[in-house]
Design a protein around this motif. Structure first.
Motif, PDB file in Angstrom:
ATOM      1  N   ASP A 102      23.200   6.363   4.559  1.00  0.00           N
ATOM      2  CA  ASP A 102      23.326   4.916   4.586  1.00  0.00           C
ATOM      3  C   ASP A 102      22.311   4.262   5.509  1.00  0.00           C
ATOM      4  O   ASP A 102      21.901   3.125   5.316  1.00  0.00           O
ATOM      5  N   GLU A 103      21.930   5.004   6.548  1.00  0.00           N
ATOM      6  CA  GLU A 103      21.008   4.445   7.522  1.00  0.00           C
ATOM      7  C   GLU A 103      19.573   4.389   7.022  1.00  0.00           C
ATOM      8  O   GLU A 103      18.778   3.588   7.477  1.00  0.00           O
ATOM      9  N   ILE A 104      19.260   5.306   6.117  1.00  0.00           N
ATOM     10  CA  ILE A 104      17.857   5.428   5.710  1.00  0.00           C
ATOM     11  C   ILE A 104      17.562   4.529   4.517  1.00  0.00           C
ATOM     12  O   ILE A 104      17.985   4.796   3.397  1.00  0.00           O
ATOM     13  N   THR A 105      16.842   3.474   4.766  1.00  0.00           N
ATOM     14  CA  THR A 105      16.509   2.575   3.656  1.00  0.00           C
ATOM     15  C   THR A 105      15.074   2.862   3.214  1.00  0.00           C
ATOM     16  O   THR A 105      14.254   3.314   3.996  1.00  0.00           O
ATOM     17  N   PRO A 106      14.789   2.597   1.948  1.00  0.00           N
ATOM     18  CA  PRO A 106      13.460   2.940   1.451  1.00  0.00           C
ATOM     19  C   PRO A 106      12.373   2.030   2.024  1.00  0.00           C
ATOM     20  O   PRO A 106      12.635   0.881   2.372  1.00  0.00           O
ATOM     21  N   LYS A 107      11.183   2.566   2.133  1.00  0.00           N
ATOM     22  CA  LYS A 107      10.031   1.761   2.542  1.00  0.00           C
ATOM     23  C   LYS A 107       9.325   1.304   1.281  1.00  0.00           C
ATOM     24  O   LYS A 107       8.740   2.112   0.562  1.00  0.00           O
ATOM     25  N   ASN A 108       9.388   0.025   1.038  1.00  0.00           N
ATOM     26  CA  ASN A 108       8.791  -0.479  -0.187  1.00  0.00           C
ATOM     27  C   ASN A 108       7.269  -0.471  -0.111  1.00  0.00           C
ATOM     28  O   ASN A 108       6.679  -0.539   0.958  1.00  0.00           O
ATOM     29  N   ILE A 109       6.663  -0.389  -1.279  1.00  0.00           N
ATOM     30  CA  ILE A 109       5.212  -0.189  -1.347  1.00  0.00           C
ATOM     31  C   ILE A 109       4.526  -1.393  -1.993  1.00  0.00           C
ATOM     32  O   ILE A 109       5.038  -1.947  -2.964  1.00  0.00           O
ATOM     33  N   LEU A 110       3.391  -1.764  -1.453  1.00  0.00           N
ATOM     34  CA  LEU A 110       2.579  -2.796  -2.086  1.00  0.00           C
ATOM     35  C   LEU A 110       1.238  -2.183  -2.489  1.00  0.00           C
ATOM     36  O   LEU A 110       0.489  -1.700  -1.645  1.00  0.00           O
ATOM     37  N   MET A 111       0.957  -2.190  -3.770  1.00  0.00           N
ATOM     38  CA  MET A 111      -0.319  -1.644  -4.262  1.00  0.00           C
ATOM     39  C   MET A 111      -1.278  -2.792  -4.532  1.00  0.00           C
ATOM     40  O   MET A 111      -0.954  -3.726  -5.268  1.00  0.00           O
ATOM     41  N   ILE A 112      -2.440  -2.689  -3.927  1.00  0.00           N
ATOM     42  CA  ILE A 112      -3.412  -3.748  -4.085  1.00  0.00           C
ATOM     43  C   ILE A 112      -4.664  -3.174  -4.731  1.00  0.00           C
ATOM     44  O   ILE A 112      -5.184  -2.152  -4.288  1.00  0.00           O
ATOM     45  N   GLY A 113      -5.140  -3.813  -5.763  1.00  0.00           N
ATOM     46  CA  GLY A 113      -6.352  -3.303  -6.403  1.00  0.00           C
ATOM     47  C   GLY A 113      -6.770  -4.246  -7.491  1.00  0.00           C
ATOM     48  O   GLY A 113      -5.913  -4.858  -8.138  1.00  0.00           O
ATOM     49  N   SER A 114      -8.075  -4.373  -7.696  1.00  0.00           N
ATOM     50  CA  SER A 114      -8.503  -5.393  -8.640  1.00  0.00           C
ATOM     51  C   SER A 114      -8.098  -5.008 -10.052  1.00  0.00           C
ATOM     52  O   SER A 114      -7.554  -3.921 -10.286  1.00  0.00           O
ATOM     53  N   THR A 115      -8.364  -5.870 -10.974  1.00  0.00           N
ATOM     54  CA  THR A 115      -7.820  -5.699 -12.321  1.00  0.00           C
ATOM     55  C   THR A 115      -8.404  -4.473 -13.026  1.00  0.00           C
ATOM     56  O   THR A 115      -9.575  -4.140 -12.853  1.00  0.00           O
ATOM     57  N   GLY A 116      -7.557  -3.794 -13.779  1.00  0.00           N
ATOM     58  CA  GLY A 116      -8.012  -2.682 -14.603  1.00  0.00           C
ATOM     59  C   GLY A 116      -8.338  -1.398 -13.867  1.00  0.00           C
ATOM     60  O   GLY A 116      -9.103  -0.580 -14.360  1.00  0.00           O
ATOM     61  N   VAL A 117      -7.758  -1.185 -12.685  1.00  0.00           N
ATOM     62  CA  VAL A 117      -8.064   0.056 -11.966  1.00  0.00           C
ATOM     63  C   VAL A 117      -6.908   1.058 -12.016  1.00  0.00           C
ATOM     64  O   VAL A 117      -6.965   2.113 -11.409  1.00  0.00           O
ATOM     65  N   GLY A 118      -5.838   0.707 -12.712  1.00  0.00           N
ATOM     66  CA  GLY A 118      -4.795   1.700 -12.940  1.00  0.00           C
ATOM     67  C   GLY A 118      -3.439   1.415 -12.302  1.00  0.00           C
ATOM     68  O   GLY A 118      -2.581   2.292 -12.276  1.00  0.00           O
ATOM     69  N   LYS A 119      -3.224   0.215 -11.810  1.00  0.00           N
ATOM     70  CA  LYS A 119      -1.930  -0.077 -11.168  1.00  0.00           C
ATOM     71  C   LYS A 119      -0.787   0.052 -12.170  1.00  0.00           C
ATOM     72  O   LYS A 119       0.179   0.782 -11.946  1.00  0.00           O
ATOM     73  N   THR A 120      -0.908  -0.672 -13.252  1.00  0.00           N
ATOM     74  CA  THR A 120       0.159  -0.633 -14.237  1.00  0.00           C
ATOM     75  C   THR A 120       0.249   0.745 -14.891  1.00  0.00           C
ATOM     76  O   THR A 120       1.329   1.234 -15.203  1.00  0.00           O
ATOM     77  N   GLU A 121      -0.902   1.358 -15.057  1.00  0.00           N
ATOM     78  CA  GLU A 121      -0.925   2.686 -15.683  1.00  0.00           C
ATOM     79  C   GLU A 121      -0.127   3.693 -14.856  1.00  0.00           C
ATOM     80  O   GLU A 121       0.648   4.476 -15.398  1.00  0.00           O
ATOM     81  N   ILE A 122      -0.288   3.653 -13.549  1.00  0.00           N
ATOM     82  CA  ILE A 122       0.477   4.557 -12.685  1.00  0.00           C
ATOM     83  C   ILE A 122       1.967   4.347 -12.915  1.00  0.00           C
ATOM     84  O   ILE A 122       2.730   5.301 -13.091  1.00  0.00           O
ATOM     85  N   SER A 123       2.367   3.096 -12.956  1.00  0.00           N
ATOM     86  CA  SER A 123       3.799   2.836 -13.101  1.00  0.00           C
ATOM     87  C   SER A 123       4.300   3.246 -14.476  1.00  0.00           C
ATOM     88  O   SER A 123       5.392   3.760 -14.631  1.00  0.00           O
ATOM     89  N   ARG A 124       3.464   3.028 -15.486  1.00  0.00           N
ATOM     90  CA  ARG A 124       3.893   3.410 -16.838  1.00  0.00           C
ATOM     91  C   ARG A 124       4.127   4.905 -16.931  1.00  0.00           C
ATOM     92  O   ARG A 124       5.081   5.377 -17.549  1.00  0.00           O
ATOM     93  N   ARG A 125       3.226   5.656 -16.321  1.00  0.00           N
ATOM     94  CA  ARG A 125       3.356   7.104 -16.368  1.00  0.00           C
ATOM     95  C   ARG A 125       4.567   7.574 -15.589  1.00  0.00           C
ATOM     96  O   ARG A 125       5.273   8.491 -15.994  1.00  0.00           O
ATOM     97  N   LEU A 126       4.793   6.935 -14.434  1.00  0.00           N
ATOM     98  CA  LEU A 126       5.975   7.282 -13.651  1.00  0.00           C
ATOM     99  C   LEU A 126       7.223   7.055 -14.479  1.00  0.00           C
ATOM    100  O   LEU A 126       8.115   7.900 -14.541  1.00  0.00           O
ATOM    101  N   ALA A 127       7.259   5.904 -15.142  1.00  0.00           N
ATOM    102  CA  ALA A 127       8.441   5.548 -15.919  1.00  0.00           C
ATOM    103  C   ALA A 127       8.740   6.614 -16.960  1.00  0.00           C
ATOM    104  O   ALA A 127       9.884   6.957 -17.210  1.00  0.00           O
TER     105      ALA A 127
END
Ligand SMILES: Nc1ncnc2c1ncn2[C@@H]1O[C@H](COP(=O)(O)OP(=O)(O)OP(=O)(O)O)[C@@H](O)[C@H]1O
Ligand SMILES: [Mg+2]
Length: 442
Positions: A45-70
């Protein structure tokens, strides 16, 4: 879900080239959740997740990473666009609906597992229903010998249905309930209840219309839903799904930069964007959200946000929200070499896609290595000269190169066409170097 960080990165490597930092950070975050689940409840209960912010210009794979994870993940996971939401009180989707979507996703996962575990039972149920239609049951008063005959017939019929021999036969099915599925994740739970009673009322009114003639083949898939409703324990599925979403759920919040209000636009701050950010705070921080299936606490849901931040910067998000995404990863922009690797080393690379598409016409398309290098080089050049749109440039460039070949594909039946670097240069040199032209064409 107990892949090690290394294994997760290795999986992503098949689809996304470079971007090592992002992959590592995400893999680690996922593993941390697994580690947490192994601890005793109090510490968990004590350990909460550390949220992540991904920064990168368009078309470098941000959405692609998430799609593959999904695709890979067996945990509840949804990907949403931050720009789709509106402030509470305004018309549109409010941010709480993303939690409801997560729960719905979780239900789908748990249900699929249950269906698989009960496959035998479900198949039996479906088979019995269909055979019953094809071979009406004997009256109770039938003689013993008749009953024996019937039993034999029944077994033959079961085999024939199973083998698919009867697939084209028409039978009449009754439906218990009209299965009107609304996309109701956006409805508040009270409304969802109302809607449910409505469908119940309608289904009783329409009882007599609930018969339909279908082929045996269709019946097999139609009855699946009924079998799962009848045989599976919905209450425990819902409870398990809620629990999993609560402890292991991941929300990928794409396009978060679109709700940041850039400093340049100071003075005419967009109140609705800020409103959405403010609505997000409690959810990201941890609060309770009521869903159709019960109340869910968002404390341990992991958020991965991503954005190009071209116009705005992460510091343009309201400070409270910035603070809730402590892990920052930057994605690199794509070099010529990365583009080459994207074309040649990814699991479903564009080249493979084109080759497959044209093989349908009986044509074999191949690329000289030099040609692929040239494509990468020219794409990179076009990115430099006009806007940097990352790997998306490869789409436009390839389309331009293959346009004509693709059009004339029928002439190459049973032949091989090899794309050479001369051909690539011939098609593209002029366009790439002429800035105005490439703005329009590439
Ligand atoms: N590093 C990479 N490796 C492999 N493919 C990539 C990579 N980067 C981008 N692509 C491909 O480029 C296309 C666009 O990538 P993606 O959707 O991930 O962009 P994005 O970073 O989300 O951009 P945006 O900020 O515009 O949403 C996809 O087809 C993806 O497969
Ligand atoms: Mg994207």
């Amino acid at each position: 879900m107990n892949l090690t960080p290394k294994e997760i990165v290795a999986y992503l490597d098949d689809y996304v080239i470079s971007q090592r930092d992002a992959k590592k950070t995400i893999a680690l975050a996922l593993r941390t959740r697994y580690r947490r689940m192994q601890l005793d409840k109090k510490l968990q209960d004590e350990i909460t997740p550390k949220n992540i912010l991904m920064i990168g210009s368009t078309g470098v794979g941000k959405t692609e990473i998430s799609r593959r994870l999904a695709k890979m993940m067996k945990v509840p996971f949804i990907k949403v666009e931050a720009s789709k939401y509106t402030e509470v009180g305004f018309v549109g989707r409010d941010v709480e609906s993303m939690i409801r979507d997560l729960v719905t996703n979780s239900i789908t996962i748990v249900k699929a597992e249950q269906e698989e575990a009960n496959q035998g039972k479900m198949d039996n149920y479906i088979l019995n229903k269909i055979v019953e239609k094809l071979l009406p049951p004997l009256p109770e008063s039938a003689s013993e010998s008749k009953k024996d005959d019937y039993q034999r017939l029944l077994e033959v019929m079961e085999k024939r249905v199973q083998s698919g021999e009867m697939d084209e036969k028409i039978i009449e099915l009754e439906f218990d309930k009209i299965n009107v599925e609304f996309d109701d994740s956006n409805l508040p739970p009270e409304m969802a209840k109302v809607q449910e009673s409505f469908s119940q009322i309608f289904s009783t009114i329409n009882k007599q219309d609930n018969k339909k003639e279908v082929t045996v083949k269709d019946a097999k898939s139609i009855l699946k839903l009924e079998a799962s409703q009848k045989l599976l324990d919905t209450t425990s599925i819902n409870a398990e799904a809620l629990r999993r979403a609560e402890d292991g759920g991941i929300i990928f919040l794409d396009e978060i930069d679109k709700i940041a209000v850039s400093e340049k636009a100071q003075g005419r701050n967009d109140p609705s964007k800020e409103g959405v950010q403010r609505d997000l705070l409690p959810i990201v921080e941890g609060s309770s959200v009521t869903t159709k299936y019960g109340v869910i606490n968002t404390d341990h849901i992991l958020f991965i946000a991503a954005g190009a931040f071209h116009v705005s910067k992460p510091s343009d998000l309201i400070p409270e929200l910035q603070g809730r995404f402590p892990l920052r990863v930057e994605l690199e922009s794509l070099t010529e070499d990365t583009l080459y690797k994207i074309l040649t080393q990814t699991q479903n690379s564009l080249l493979k896609q084109y080759e497959a598409l044209l093989s349908v016409e009986g044509m074999t398309l191949t690329f000289e290595d030099e040609a692929v290098r040239a494509i990468a080089k020219l794409s990179h050049r076009a990115n430099e000269l006009t806007e940097d749109i990352g790997a998306r440039r490869l789409h436009t460039v390839l389309e331009k190169i293959l346009e004509e070949i693709s059009f004339k594909a029928d002439e190459y039946q049973n032949k091989t066409y090899t794309v050479t670097s001369e051909y690539v240069h011939e098609k593209l040199d002029e366009v790439v170097e002429d800035e105005d032209l490439s703005r329009y064409i590439l």
